[in-house]
Design a protein around this motif. Structure first.
Motif, mmCIF file in Angstrom:
data_model
loop_
_atom_site.group_PDB
_atom_site.id
_atom_site.type_symbol
_atom_site.label_atom_id
_atom_site.label_comp_id
_atom_site.label_asym_id
_atom_site.label_seq_id
_atom_site.Cartn_x
_atom_site.Cartn_y
_atom_site.Cartn_z
ATOM 1 N N VAL A 1 84.571 61.487 -9.907
ATOM 2 C CA VAL A 1 85.359 60.435 -10.538
ATOM 3 C C VAL A 1 84.863 59.100 -10.001
ATOM 4 C CG1 VAL A 1 87.659 59.474 -10.885
ATOM 5 C CG2 VAL A 1 87.358 61.954 -10.724
ATOM 6 N N GLY A 2 84.199 58.334 -10.839
ATOM 7 C CA GLY A 2 83.725 57.027 -10.419
ATOM 8 C C GLY A 2 82.584 57.085 -9.426
ATOM 9 N N LYS A 3 82.374 55.949 -8.785
ATOM 10 C CA LYS A 3 81.314 55.810 -7.804
ATOM 11 C C LYS A 3 81.846 56.105 -6.403
ATOM 12 C CE LYS A 3 78.893 52.241 -10.461
ATOM 13 N NZ LYS A 3 78.359 50.855 -10.445
ATOM 14 N N PRO A 4 80.954 56.393 -5.449
ATOM 15 C CA PRO A 4 81.410 56.626 -4.072
ATOM 16 C C PRO A 4 82.081 55.379 -3.500
ATOM 17 C CG PRO A 4 79.143 57.356 -4.370
ATOM 18 C CD PRO A 4 79.500 56.571 -5.599
ATOM 19 N N LEU A 5 83.054 55.589 -2.639
ATOM 20 C CA LEU A 5 83.676 54.495 -1.899
ATOM 21 C C LEU A 5 82.779 54.170 -0.714
ATOM 22 C CD1 LEU A 5 87.409 55.634 -1.849
ATOM 23 C CD2 LEU A 5 86.401 53.868 -3.270
ATOM 24 N N GLU A 6 82.316 52.948 -0.664
ATOM 25 C CA GLU A 6 81.389 52.526 0.378
ATOM 26 C C GLU A 6 81.977 51.379 1.177
ATOM 27 O OE1 GLU A 6 77.967 51.550 -1.958
ATOM 28 O OE2 GLU A 6 77.158 53.588 -1.815
ATOM 29 N N GLY A 7 81.722 51.379 2.454
ATOM 30 C CA GLY A 7 82.231 50.335 3.324
ATOM 31 C C GLY A 7 82.073 50.698 4.792
ATOM 32 N N HIS A 8 82.244 51.980 5.109
ATOM 33 C CA HIS A 8 82.022 52.425 6.485
ATOM 34 C C HIS A 8 80.537 52.340 6.834
ATOM 35 C CE1 HIS A 8 85.946 53.748 7.782
ATOM 36 N NE2 HIS A 8 86.115 54.467 6.695
ATOM 37 N N THR A 9 80.276 52.071 8.093
ATOM 38 C CA THR A 9 78.892 51.999 8.576
ATOM 39 C C THR A 9 78.554 53.169 9.493
ATOM 40 O OG1 THR A 9 79.558 50.575 10.426
ATOM 41 C CG2 THR A 9 78.834 49.492 8.393
ATOM 42 N N GLY A 10 79.478 54.107 9.624
ATOM 43 C CA GLY A 10 79.248 55.293 10.446
ATOM 44 C C GLY A 10 79.744 56.534 9.726
ATOM 45 N N TRP A 11 79.447 57.697 10.300
ATOM 46 C CA TRP A 11 79.881 58.959 9.712
ATOM 47 C C TRP A 11 81.391 58.950 9.496
ATOM 48 C CZ3 TRP A 11 77.427 61.684 14.499
ATOM 49 C CH2 TRP A 11 76.029 61.562 14.443
ATOM 50 N N ILE A 12 81.837 59.507 8.395
ATOM 51 C CA ILE A 12 83.268 59.602 8.110
ATOM 52 C C ILE A 12 83.772 60.935 8.636
ATOM 53 C CG2 ILE A 12 85.011 59.717 6.292
ATOM 54 C CD1 ILE A 12 83.203 57.817 4.690
ATOM 55 N N ARG A 13 84.783 60.863 9.482
ATOM 56 C CA ARG A 13 85.276 62.051 10.168
ATOM 57 C C ARG A 13 86.514 62.657 9.517
ATOM 58 N NH1 ARG A 13 80.945 63.650 11.719
ATOM 59 N NH2 ARG A 13 80.091 63.077 13.718
ATOM 60 N N CYS A 14 87.325 61.854 8.824
ATOM 61 C CA CYS A 14 88.529 62.403 8.216
ATOM 62 C C CYS A 14 88.960 61.535 7.037
ATOM 63 C CB CYS A 14 89.664 62.527 9.225
ATOM 64 S SG CYS A 14 90.106 60.983 10.040
ATOM 65 N N VAL A 15 89.546 62.178 6.037
ATOM 66 C CA VAL A 15 90.102 61.484 4.883
ATOM 67 C C VAL A 15 91.453 62.110 4.554
ATOM 68 C CG1 VAL A 15 87.910 60.772 3.861
ATOM 69 C CG2 VAL A 15 88.857 63.010 3.290
ATOM 70 N N ALA A 16 92.340 61.299 3.963
ATOM 71 C CA ALA A 16 93.656 61.812 3.585
ATOM 72 C C ALA A 16 94.284 60.880 2.564
ATOM 73 C CB ALA A 16 94.569 61.936 4.810
ATOM 74 N N TYR A 17 95.212 61.418 1.792
ATOM 75 C CA TYR A 17 96.040 60.628 0.890
ATOM 76 C C TYR A 17 97.348 60.275 1.578
ATOM 77 C CZ TYR A 17 93.589 61.144 -3.613
ATOM 78 O OH TYR A 17 92.708 61.059 -4.653
ATOM 79 N N SER A 18 97.928 59.146 1.189
ATOM 80 C CA SER A 18 99.301 58.853 1.575
ATOM 81 C C SER A 18 100.223 59.800 0.812
ATOM 82 C CB SER A 18 99.648 57.403 1.254
ATOM 83 O OG SER A 18 99.557 57.148 -0.137
ATOM 84 N N PRO A 19 101.449 60.037 1.300
ATOM 85 C CA PRO A 19 102.350 60.992 0.624
ATOM 86 C C PRO A 19 102.631 60.649 -0.833
ATOM 87 C CG PRO A 19 103.142 60.537 2.840
ATOM 88 C CD PRO A 19 102.001 59.582 2.588
ATOM 89 N N ASP A 20 102.615 59.348 -1.184
ATOM 90 C CA ASP A 20 102.878 58.975 -2.576
ATOM 91 C C ASP A 20 101.614 58.928 -3.424
ATOM 92 O OD1 ASP A 20 101.626 56.672 -1.689
ATOM 93 O OD2 ASP A 20 103.377 55.385 -1.899
ATOM 94 N N GLY A 21 100.450 59.169 -2.815
ATOM 95 C CA GLY A 21 99.201 59.179 -3.549
ATOM 96 C C GLY A 21 98.654 57.819 -3.900
#
Length: 209
Positions: A96-116
């Motif tokens: 869905v769409g393009k990658p989210l870019e902004g971090h300059t290091g390895w991404i260790r964890c991702v999560a949604y907020s409870p309301d999405g």
């Protein structure tokens, strides 16, 4: 899978990845399991039969370190050592769409907020970023990086605007908020609601009182 009461193994191991598995999680309805691996893919599994569902989700250029479902189960997000976050359609497996870019290091964890309404990511660059999925993917390609003279340029090389020297450190995309884990850092976010460029620059002229 394991019985949470007895500790006994349930069914056969889920096999298919060709690299170490870094992250697993259930779908909100408990029907599916997703896994992220060092083989750079995400796989979906039937939580009852243990069978693989569809083809691996491919797109990351490095290890997939973290995966998560949206609260409504419609989307999957993945964080990778390629420093990007990707969103996937949980039903079709399409990106869905393009990658989210902004971090300059390895991404260790991702999560949604409870309301999405928010996505959060933690990175080896010592920052936590909060992303607004309602502005993604339409605005993710407007990340701002100024050159050595302070100019932010359009992808075709044209000048967009100039950023004062004391505001260049921490310049970020409008679609994200950045929370540095070190207090001496800061973030500069730009409000582009009235931004004009090219021949439309005269539109910003305020009417005389």
């Amino acid at each position: 899978m394991w019985d949470a009461v007895t500790g006994d193994a349930i069914g056969k191991p889920l096999e298919g990845h060709t690299g170490w598995i870094r992250s697993v999680t259930y779908s909100p309805d408990g029907r599916h399991i997703i896994s992220g691996s060092e083989d750079c893919t995400i796989r979906m599994w039937d939580a009852v039969t243990g069978d693989a569902i569809g083809k691996p989700l491919e797109g990351h250029a490095d290890w997939t370190s973290s995966v998560a479902y949206s609260p409504d189960g419609r989307h999957i997000i993945s964080g990778s050592d390629d420093c990007t976050i990707r969103m996937w359609d949980a039903e079709t497996g399409d990106t869905v769409g393009k990658p989210l870019e902004g971090h300059t290091g390895w991404i260790r964890c991702v999560a949604y907020s409870p309301d999405g309404h928010r996505i959060i990511s933690g990175s080896h660059d010592c920052t936590i970023r909060i992303w607004d999925p309602t502005k993604y993917p339409s605005r993710v390609d407007t990340c701002f990086r100024s050159d050595s003279d302070g100019w932010v340029r359009h992808p075709d090389g044209g000048l967009l605007f100039w950023v004062p020297e004391d505001c260049r450190n921490g310049l970020s995309c409008p679609a994200i908020l950045t929370i540095p884990t070190t207090g001496h850092d800061r973030v500069v976010r730009l409000n582009l609601e009235t931004f004009r460029y090219g021949s439309s620059w005269t539109d910003i002229k305020r009417p005389e009182a």
